[in-house]
Write an enzyme that holds these catalytic residues in place. Sequence first.
Site, PDB file in Angstrom:
ATOM      1  N   ALA A 165       0.829  -1.205   0.000  1.00 40.12           N
ATOM      2  CA  ALA A 165       0.000   0.000   0.000  1.00 40.12           C
ATOM      3  C   ALA A 165       0.864   1.255   0.000  1.00 40.12           C
ATOM      4  O   ALA A 165       0.636   2.185  -0.782  1.00 40.12           O
ATOM      5  CB  ALA A 165      -0.926  -0.003   1.219  1.00 40.12           C
ATOM      6  N   TYR A 166       1.863   1.298   0.869  1.00 40.84           N
ATOM      7  CA  TYR A 166       2.730   2.469   0.956  1.00 40.84           C
ATOM      8  C   TYR A 166       3.481   2.675  -0.359  1.00 40.84           C
ATOM      9  O   TYR A 166       3.514   3.788  -0.905  1.00 40.84           O
ATOM     10  CB  TYR A 166       3.714   2.303   2.112  1.00 40.84           C
ATOM     11  N   SER A 167       4.066   1.604  -0.897  1.00 39.62           N
ATOM     12  CA  SER A 167       4.815   1.707  -2.152  1.00 39.62           C
ATOM     13  C   SER A 167       3.908   2.165  -3.290  1.00 39.62           C
ATOM     14  O   SER A 167       4.288   3.036  -4.093  1.00 39.62           O
ATOM     15  CB  SER A 167       5.449   0.363  -2.497  1.00 39.62           C
TER      16      SER A 167
END
Length: 259
Positions: A165-167
């Site tokens: 999700a962050y990437s």
Amino acid sequence: MSVRHHLSGRHAVITGGAGGLGRGIARALIEAGAGVELWDQDAAGLAQAVAELGRRATQRQLDIRDVNAVEAAADAAVVAHGRIDILINNAGVLGEVRPIWETMPENFQRVLQVNLFGAYLVTRAVVGRMLRQEPRRSPDGHPLRGHVVNIASIQGKEGMAMAAAYSASKAGLIALTKSVAKETAKEGIIVTAVTPAAAETAMAREISAERRADILSRIPMGRFVEVEEVARLVLWLSSDDCSFSTGGIFDLSGGRATY
């Protein structure tokens, strides 16, 4: 921090302003002469940040995922300061550190909502108002209406296991940067992003010692980036000396970047 850029009379909005990176960037801009308005959900953190930063810092509590709140905040900032010269899209959350098949959809959605959709809403609102501002002149005589600097991540370039999700959100922010830069290139608005490796902030303290060691092993310099190092690059990108680098993605990865 030595001041090489002069931002006297400029007004900046910094999202995620209550956090360590937001405060560090705010401090650099203030030392260069700018006034800053910190946007964040964390009322206590905002109050503490403004107390630390002094009289040229103000605060506005809002949820950047709320389009009406963002529009109202942008209007209020223009009324309060006359214009918005600098926008720093810094707000972000880490999300779950686990393989994608173990993640919760609501957590994945929250990370994208804060890190990407929130940045979109703030950029939409602030750039829309920057377009109505009278331009200044760069040192070379070119018209400049404002600067937008997005805080992305090296993970947005490379991806990273257990951080889908962050990437993904940071990769989206990089693409958003390039798209908006193309839309505003002839309007005197400079749009850039930085891609730091991990910094010593509250977000870094959320991860386990094992995860920290894994991230550190990927950085050839063998250390995390300092907040002040990020702030120095953001300061240049926010200044009129940065007048032809629109759409640029600036590496701060200690050698980790593969492109």
